[in-house]
Design a protein around this motif. Sequence first.
Motif, short mmCIF file in Angstrom:
data_model
loop_
_atom_site.label_atom_id
_atom_site.label_comp_id
_atom_site.label_asym_id
_atom_site.label_seq_id
_atom_site.Cartn_x
_atom_site.Cartn_y
_atom_site.Cartn_z
N SER A 5 39.60 37.95 51.36
CA SER A 5 39.31 38.63 50.10
C SER A 5 38.05 39.45 50.24
CB SER A 5 39.14 37.59 48.99
OG SER A 5 38.44 38.13 47.92
N LYS A 6 38.07 40.63 49.65
CA LYS A 6 36.92 41.51 49.70
C LYS A 6 35.70 40.82 49.10
CE LYS A 6 36.42 46.42 48.94
NZ LYS A 6 36.85 47.54 48.10
N HIS A 7 35.92 40.14 48.00
CA HIS A 7 34.83 39.54 47.26
C HIS A 7 34.49 38.14 47.75
CE1 HIS A 7 32.08 38.60 44.14
NE2 HIS A 7 32.91 37.87 43.42
N PHE A 8 35.52 37.34 47.98
CA PHE A 8 35.28 35.92 48.27
C PHE A 8 35.20 35.65 49.77
CE2 PHE A 8 37.71 36.31 44.32
CZ PHE A 8 36.87 35.66 43.43
N TRP A 48 41.35 35.43 38.43
CA TRP A 48 41.78 36.44 39.39
C TRP A 48 43.22 36.19 39.79
CZ3 TRP A 48 38.31 40.14 39.78
CH2 TRP A 48 36.95 39.86 39.75
N VAL A 57 43.80 44.06 47.02
CA VAL A 57 44.59 44.02 45.79
C VAL A 57 44.28 42.75 44.99
CG1 VAL A 57 46.89 44.08 44.75
CG2 VAL A 57 46.38 45.48 46.76
N CYS A 58 43.62 42.99 43.87
CA CYS A 58 43.14 41.89 43.06
C CYS A 58 43.14 42.35 41.61
CB CYS A 58 41.73 41.56 43.54
SG CYS A 58 40.98 40.18 42.74
N PHE A 59 43.67 41.53 40.74
CA PHE A 59 43.69 41.85 39.31
C PHE A 59 42.91 40.79 38.54
CE2 PHE A 59 47.78 43.24 41.08
CZ PHE A 59 47.88 44.54 40.62
N ALA B 58 44.53 48.73 36.82
CA ALA B 58 43.98 47.39 36.64
C ALA B 58 43.44 46.78 37.93
CB ALA B 58 45.05 46.46 36.06
N VAL B 59 43.81 47.35 39.08
CA VAL B 59 43.30 46.79 40.34
C VAL B 59 41.79 46.94 40.34
CG1 VAL B 59 43.20 47.09 42.84
CG2 VAL B 59 45.38 47.21 41.66
N VAL B 60 41.12 45.81 40.55
CA VAL B 60 39.66 45.85 40.46
C VAL B 60 39.00 45.61 41.80
CG1 VAL B 60 39.39 45.23 38.05
CG2 VAL B 60 39.67 43.43 39.74
N ASP B 61 37.86 46.18 41.91
CA ASP B 61 36.99 45.85 43.01
C ASP B 61 36.28 44.56 42.58
OD1 ASP B 61 35.07 45.53 44.87
OD2 ASP B 61 34.35 47.61 44.82
N SER B 62 36.74 43.46 43.16
CA SER B 62 36.26 42.16 42.67
C SER B 62 34.77 41.95 42.94
CB SER B 62 37.08 41.03 43.29
OG SER B 62 37.09 41.15 44.69
N SER B 63 34.16 42.82 43.77
CA SER B 63 32.72 42.66 44.00
C SER B 63 31.92 43.33 42.88
CB SER B 63 32.34 43.24 45.37
OG SER B 63 32.72 44.59 45.43
N LEU B 67 33.83 37.25 36.58
CA LEU B 67 34.59 36.66 35.48
C LEU B 67 33.64 36.16 34.40
CD1 LEU B 67 37.44 34.65 37.27
CD2 LEU B 67 37.45 37.02 36.48
#
Lengths: 147, 76
Positions: A5-8, A48, A57-59, B58-63, B67
């Motif tokens: 995951s890009k973030h995690f 998420w 790809v993450c919503f 809706a696809v987000v850049d999670s960084s 939440l």
Amino acid sequence: MIINSKHFGHIEIPEKEIIRFPYGIYGFEYIKEYVLLGKVGDDNPFIWLHAVHNPDVCFVVIDPFVFKKDYSPSINDEVLNKLEVEDPADIRFLSIVVIPQDVSRMTANLKSPIVINAKKNIAMQVILDDEEYSTKHHILEEMKKGA
Amino acid sequence: MLVLSRKPGQSILIGDNIEVQIIEIQGDQIRIGISAPRDISIVRKELIDEVKLTNREAVVDSSRISLEDLRKALKK
């Protein structure tokens, strides 16, 4: 199963938590597996929905009943069959959230929720026949209306 | 693409069990009746396009988003 995951970064997910989307999500038909990431039991209704094999790809998804208490999506037999639903109590709903620059303007898609058979971890995005729902419900305004 | 001319009341059959009937024509609107098995989904094309577009948006850049920030926005 390791998810990139890009973030995690790299996170380990038990195989049984993978949710299969046999038909994908509209516009992302090629992605067949997702996981839900977020603290369970937390009071945060946002979680998420992360693609297993596609780090980009993450919503953000939300339990639609949190901001729209009278939400009543009608699910037909076709969907129940595709999701192999045996007991309607196994069905869960999630709405995909669009988050603009101004977070307070975020919207959720009540017209085409993600419907999950929680028992078998099979899901699909369903376009409802209901005319009263749209693809962009302003979450904060809906909360005020329902309060 | 197959192109056919039909009059109100006339139908076409697709395969063994899908029937598309022209019900009436009023100006630039055509009412169509469709009989198909329940496991065939029938959706207006522009609605699918709208859902696809909303999903892509809706696809987000999670960084960029947490939440926790979203939860706080709800409480305001």
